[in-house]
Write a protein that holds these residues in place. Structure first.
Motif, short mmCIF file in Angstrom:
data_model
loop_
_atom_site.label_atom_id
_atom_site.label_comp_id
_atom_site.label_asym_id
_atom_site.label_seq_id
_atom_site.Cartn_x
_atom_site.Cartn_y
_atom_site.Cartn_z
N THR A 2 48.65 82.95 82.19
CA THR A 2 48.28 83.04 83.40
C THR A 2 49.17 83.17 84.61
O THR A 2 49.35 83.95 85.33
CB THR A 2 47.01 82.30 83.67
N LEU A 34 44.17 91.41 82.28
CA LEU A 34 44.59 90.38 82.72
C LEU A 34 45.31 90.40 84.15
O LEU A 34 44.81 89.44 84.98
CB LEU A 34 45.26 89.32 81.89
N SER A 166 40.35 84.25 82.55
CA SER A 166 41.27 85.21 81.72
C SER A 166 41.05 84.84 80.31
O SER A 166 41.11 85.86 79.46
CB SER A 166 42.77 85.18 82.23
#
Length: 208
Positions: A2, A34, A166
């Motif tokens: 992330t 994402l 995510s």
């Protein structure tokens, strides 16, 4: 992962959203979903304009689908041969063919967001099987709007918990949150189409 995606969006903004959506629609394994989540988080923090992010991601996705459609129209005779090289490709090709045969342009609509892994194959098969460009373009644009808005809205709403979101989004096929958002619309659409066909059927079975 992330943090790395956040870095890409921070450095390139809407350009990385548009490019990732474009490439992911061409069977290139890029985590566009994402990246859109990250984009939504940047919109929430004020570092990215919401309208620009939505427009960029949507335009990239639509152009990617158009490229896939054009590829199928140009290289249709070779598409099945390409799919046969791997069992996974063959399975997706068969599913895409069945979807278009049974649902037509509505299959294009649902493949962009509800059955996203099938989308690139549906685009190419649509071009190869002669679906008219206008019908493809209209339903594709509507479906991509749901896909893009769903992911960016989720990133915006859960910006403080993006790692959790995510992980959830990457662990499921398609995008269930977007499916819930659009389920009522999709159900109403199918109901309207079935209702439209009903009078025609009653005429066919009338007295002779």
């Amino acid at each position: 992962m992330t943090d790395a995606l956040f870095g890409l969006v921070a450095d390139y903004g809407v350009w990385i959203l548009a490019a990732s959506c474009y490439l992911s629609c061409l069977l290139i394994p890029i985590p566009s979903s994402l990246l859109m989540l990250a984009g939504g988080a940047f919109v929430a923090s004020g570092d990215l304009d919401g309208g620009t992010a939505l427009a960029g991601a949507w335009l990239g996705a639509v152009l990617g689908d158009q490229t896939g459609f054009a590829f199928g129209r140009r290289f249709g005779p070779y598409l099945e041969r390409f799919a046969r090289r791997r069992p996974s490709r063959q399975r997706l090709y068969t599913q895409a063919t069945d979807t278009l045969r049974k649902k037509g342009e509505i299959g294009v609509f649902f493949s962009t967001w509800l059955f996203a892994p099938l989308g690139p194959w549906v685009n190419m098969v649509a071009g190869a099987t002669g679906l008219t460009w206008m019908r493809f373009a209209l339903w594709d644009a509507a479906g991509e709007a749901i896909w893009v808005c769903g992911y960016i809205a989720l990133g915006y709403s859960f910006a403080g918990q993006l790692t959790l979101v995510s992980d959830l989004a990457s662990s499921i096929s398609g995008f269930l949150v977007a499916a819930l958002i659009a389920a009522a619309f999709g159900w109403a659409l199918l109901k309207a189409l079935n209702h439209k066909r009903a009078p025609n059927k009653s005429l066919d079975h009338g007295p002779h």
